[in-house]
Write a protein that holds these residues in place. Structure first.
Motif, PDB file in Angstrom:
ATOM      1  N   MET A   1       1.848   8.978 -44.841  1.00 23.51           N
ATOM      2  CA  MET A   1       0.932   8.655 -43.766  1.00 23.51           C
ATOM      3  C   MET A   1       1.560   8.979 -42.409  1.00 23.51           C
ATOM      4  SD  MET A   1      -1.268   5.134 -43.315  1.00 23.51           S
ATOM      5  CE  MET A   1      -0.688   4.564 -44.864  1.00 23.51           C
ATOM      6  N   LEU A   2       2.860   8.788 -42.271  1.00 17.86           N
ATOM      7  CA  LEU A   2       3.534   9.071 -41.002  1.00 17.86           C
ATOM      8  C   LEU A   2       3.433  10.566 -40.673  1.00 17.86           C
ATOM      9  CD1 LEU A   2       5.170   7.899 -38.675  1.00 17.86           C
ATOM     10  CD2 LEU A   2       7.225   8.150 -40.058  1.00 17.86           C
ATOM     11  N   ASN A   3       3.553  11.408 -41.692  1.00 13.72           N
ATOM     12  CA  ASN A   3       3.462  12.849 -41.441  1.00 13.72           C
ATOM     13  C   ASN A   3       2.066  13.221 -40.922  1.00 13.72           C
ATOM     14  OD1 ASN A   3       2.742  12.156 -44.241  1.00 13.72           O
ATOM     15  ND2 ASN A   3       2.304  14.318 -44.475  1.00 13.72           N
ATOM     16  N   ASP A   4       1.023  12.599 -41.475  1.00 10.02           N
ATOM     17  CA  ASP A   4      -0.335  12.857 -40.981  1.00 10.02           C
ATOM     18  C   ASP A   4      -0.490  12.394 -39.535  1.00 10.02           C
ATOM     19  OD1 ASP A   4      -1.329  14.011 -43.304  1.00 10.02           O
ATOM     20  OD2 ASP A   4      -2.021  12.098 -44.109  1.00 10.02           O
ATOM     21  N   ALA A   5       0.054  11.231 -39.244  1.00  6.05           N
ATOM     22  CA  ALA A   5      -0.030  10.706 -37.884  1.00  6.05           C
ATOM     23  C   ALA A   5       0.669  11.639 -36.901  1.00  6.05           C
ATOM     24  CB  ALA A   5       0.573   9.306 -37.816  1.00  6.05           C
ATOM     25  N   PHE A   6       1.836  12.158 -37.282  1.00  8.42           N
ATOM     26  CA  PHE A   6       2.565  13.057 -36.387  1.00  8.42           C
ATOM     27  C   PHE A   6       1.774  14.343 -36.142  1.00  8.42           C
ATOM     28  CE2 PHE A   6       7.300  11.741 -36.404  1.00  8.42           C
ATOM     29  CZ  PHE A   6       6.943  10.470 -36.022  1.00  8.42           C
ATOM     30  N   ARG A   7       1.159  14.899 -37.191  1.00 12.10           N
ATOM     31  CA  ARG A   7       0.349  16.106 -37.038  1.00 12.10           C
ATOM     32  C   ARG A   7      -0.842  15.836 -36.127  1.00 12.10           C
ATOM     33  NH1 ARG A   7      -4.203  17.701 -39.237  1.00 12.10           N
ATOM     34  NH2 ARG A   7      -4.219  15.985 -40.718  1.00 12.10           N
ATOM     35  N   LEU A   8      -1.491  14.694 -36.343  1.00 14.57           N
ATOM     36  CA  LEU A   8      -2.679  14.365 -35.552  1.00 14.57           C
ATOM     37  C   LEU A   8      -2.332  14.067 -34.096  1.00 14.57           C
ATOM     38  CD1 LEU A   8      -4.518  12.258 -38.241  1.00 14.57           C
ATOM     39  CD2 LEU A   8      -5.241  14.477 -37.329  1.00 14.57           C
ATOM     40  N   ILE A   9      -1.201  13.452 -33.866  1.00 17.01           N
ATOM     41  CA  ILE A   9      -0.760  13.200 -32.483  1.00 17.01           C
ATOM     42  C   ILE A   9      -0.536  14.536 -31.778  1.00 17.01           C
ATOM     43  CG2 ILE A   9       1.161  12.341 -31.080  1.00 17.01           C
ATOM     44  CD1 ILE A   9       1.375  10.023 -33.200  1.00 17.01           C
ATOM     45  N   ARG A  10       0.099  15.480 -32.492  1.00 15.28           N
ATOM     46  CA  ARG A  10       0.320  16.812 -31.906  1.00 15.28           C
ATOM     47  C   ARG A  10      -1.014  17.478 -31.578  1.00 15.28           C
ATOM     48  NH1 ARG A  10      -0.141  21.647 -34.005  1.00 15.28           N
ATOM     49  NH2 ARG A  10      -0.011  20.994 -36.195  1.00 15.28           N
ATOM     50  N   LEU A  11      -1.954  17.435 -32.517  1.00 11.86           N
ATOM     51  CA  LEU A  11      -3.262  18.055 -32.291  1.00 11.86           C
ATOM     52  C   LEU A  11      -4.027  17.366 -31.166  1.00 11.86           C
ATOM     53  CD1 LEU A  11      -4.380  18.638 -35.985  1.00 11.86           C
ATOM     54  CD2 LEU A  11      -3.630  20.366 -34.326  1.00 11.86           C
ATOM     55  N   PHE A  12      -3.943  16.042 -31.116  1.00 10.33           N
ATOM     56  CA  PHE A  12      -4.623  15.290 -30.064  1.00 10.33           C
ATOM     57  C   PHE A  12      -4.142  15.738 -28.679  1.00 10.33           C
ATOM     58  CE2 PHE A  12      -4.893  11.681 -27.158  1.00 10.33           C
ATOM     59  CZ  PHE A  12      -6.243  11.386 -27.224  1.00 10.33           C
TER      60      PHE A  12
ATOM     61  N   VAL B   1      -0.906  -1.341 -43.657  1.00  8.68           N
ATOM     62  CA  VAL B   1      -1.302  -0.085 -44.287  1.00  8.68           C
ATOM     63  C   VAL B   1      -2.790   0.188 -44.046  1.00  8.68           C
ATOM     64  CG1 VAL B   1      -1.591   1.091 -46.508  1.00  8.68           C
ATOM     65  CG2 VAL B   1       0.549  -0.098 -46.004  1.00  8.68           C
ATOM     66  N   ALA B   2      -3.613  -0.836 -44.177  1.00  6.92           N
ATOM     67  CA  ALA B   2      -5.052  -0.667 -43.941  1.00  6.92           C
ATOM     68  C   ALA B   2      -5.318  -0.238 -42.503  1.00  6.92           C
ATOM     69  CB  ALA B   2      -5.798  -1.956 -44.271  1.00  6.92           C
ATOM     70  N   MET B   3      -4.630  -0.875 -41.556  1.00  3.75           N
ATOM     71  CA  MET B   3      -4.802  -0.516 -40.145  1.00  3.75           C
ATOM     72  C   MET B   3      -4.327   0.909 -39.885  1.00  3.75           C
ATOM     73  SD  MET B   3      -6.191  -2.920 -38.379  1.00  3.75           S
ATOM     74  CE  MET B   3      -5.694  -2.561 -36.716  1.00  3.75           C
ATOM     75  N   ALA B   4      -3.192   1.272 -40.463  1.00  2.00           N
ATOM     76  CA  ALA B   4      -2.658   2.618 -40.269  1.00  2.00           C
ATOM     77  C   ALA B   4      -3.631   3.660 -40.815  1.00  2.00           C
ATOM     78  CB  ALA B   4      -1.293   2.752 -40.937  1.00  2.00           C
ATOM     79  N   LYS B   5      -4.238   3.382 -41.961  1.00  2.00           N
ATOM     80  CA  LYS B   5      -5.219   4.313 -42.529  1.00  2.00           C
ATOM     81  C   LYS B   5      -6.434   4.440 -41.621  1.00  2.00           C
ATOM     82  CE  LYS B   5      -3.932   3.923 -47.360  1.00  2.00           C
ATOM     83  NZ  LYS B   5      -4.301   3.457 -48.697  1.00  2.00           N
ATOM     84  N   LYS B   6      -6.898   3.321 -41.081  1.00  2.00           N
ATOM     85  CA  LYS B   6      -8.051   3.356 -40.174  1.00  2.00           C
ATOM     86  C   LYS B   6      -7.723   4.178 -38.927  1.00  2.00           C
ATOM     87  CE  LYS B   6     -10.864   0.058 -41.981  1.00  2.00           C
ATOM     88  NZ  LYS B   6     -11.888   0.592 -42.827  1.00  2.00           N
ATOM     89  N   ILE B   7      -6.550   3.957 -38.371  1.00  2.00           N
ATOM     90  CA  ILE B   7      -6.148   4.687 -37.165  1.00  2.00           C
ATOM     91  C   ILE B   7      -6.027   6.173 -37.471  1.00  2.00           C
ATOM     92  CG2 ILE B   7      -4.278   5.022 -35.495  1.00  2.00           C
ATOM     93  CD1 ILE B   7      -3.825   1.927 -35.731  1.00  2.00           C
TER      94      ILE B   7
END
Length: 106
Positions: free
Chosen positions: A1-12, A78-84
């Protein structure tokens, strides 16, 4: 999940992998592996992301799956992280659609 967040932060932040790799002082291939989940993200990388994007490291750790587990708070985290992550995905997709529409209008 952290890897997805990092990719999405970069794209954002509309950064290419090359731009971000330069800012993080890492290779593009290493960044690509991090974002794909093929490399473990260590605290040094978390700290660099924190500095580059001005996000508290503690906020980034919300997306880490390997924190203390077995508690109700872990399930909630985990639920919050998935929602975010879902929200960030939506924002990234919306940005791509808006960008495509602008290109078509030209």
């Amino acid at each position: 999940m952290l890897n997805d967040a990092f990719r999405l932060i970069r794209l954002f932040h509309n950064k290419t992998q090359r731009e971000l790799a330069d800012k993080l002082d890492i290779s593009i291939s290493y960044l690509s592996e991090l974002e794909a989940g093929n490399r473990r993200i260590n605290f040094e990388i978390i700290s660099k992301y924190s500095e580059v994007f001005n996000i508290p490291a503690s906020s980034l750790l919300l997306f880490s799956e390997h924190l203390e587990s077995g508690k109700i708070t872990e399930k909630m985290r985990v639920a919050m992280a998935k929602k975010i992550t879902n929200i960030l995905n939506w924002v990234a997709e919306k940005g791509e659609l808006d960008s495509d529409r602008k290109k078509e209008a030209r």
